[in-house]
Scaffold this motif. Structure first.
Motif, PDB file in Angstrom:
ATOM      1  N   ARG A   1       1.001  -1.200  -0.066  1.00 13.91           N
ATOM      2  CA  ARG A   1       0.256  -0.546  -0.232  1.00 13.91           C
ATOM      3  C   ARG A   1       0.526   1.357  -0.112  1.00 13.91           C
ATOM      4  O   ARG A   1      -0.016   2.401  -1.080  1.00 13.91           O
ATOM      5  N   ARG A   2       1.752   1.808   0.732  1.00 13.18           N
ATOM      6  CA  ARG A   2       2.184   3.039   1.159  1.00 13.18           C
ATOM      7  C   ARG A   2       3.413   2.737  -0.269  1.00 13.18           C
ATOM      8  O   ARG A   2       3.288   3.912  -0.534  1.00 13.18           O
TER       9      ARG A   2
ATOM     10  N   GLU B   1       1.034   4.091  -2.877  1.00 15.12           N
ATOM     11  CA  GLU B   1       1.182   5.873  -2.740  1.00 15.12           C
ATOM     12  C   GLU B   1       2.136   6.224  -3.166  1.00 15.12           C
ATOM     13  O   GLU B   1       2.301   7.663  -4.057  1.00 15.12           O
TER      14      GLU B   1
END
Length: 64
Positions: free
Chosen positions: A43-44, A47
């Motif tokens: 997810r990081r 992003e």
């Protein structure tokens, strides 16, 4: 003298079924935590690349 009757606990050894269930439970718990860690990293990273593509952040240092 009268003979004393004392109940002694006898050691029966490890229960194979309990040991297997404990191992499966610990394995699933550790696997779930590991999977959550990887989802968080994914997810990081996603992003970061989304922000990089939008131009909101840059990896190049601006010279003054």
């Amino acid at each position: 003298m009268a003979a004393h009757k004392i109940a002694h606990a006898s050691y029966r050894g490890p229960s194979v079924v309990k040991e297997i269930l404990y191992g499966i439970s610990l394995g699933l718990l550790a696997g779930g935590l590991w999977k959550m860690h990887h989802w968080n990293n994914q997810r990081r990273t996603r992003e970061f690349y989304d922000l990089l593509e939008k131009g909101e952040i840059s990896v190049v240092v601006e010279e003054e």
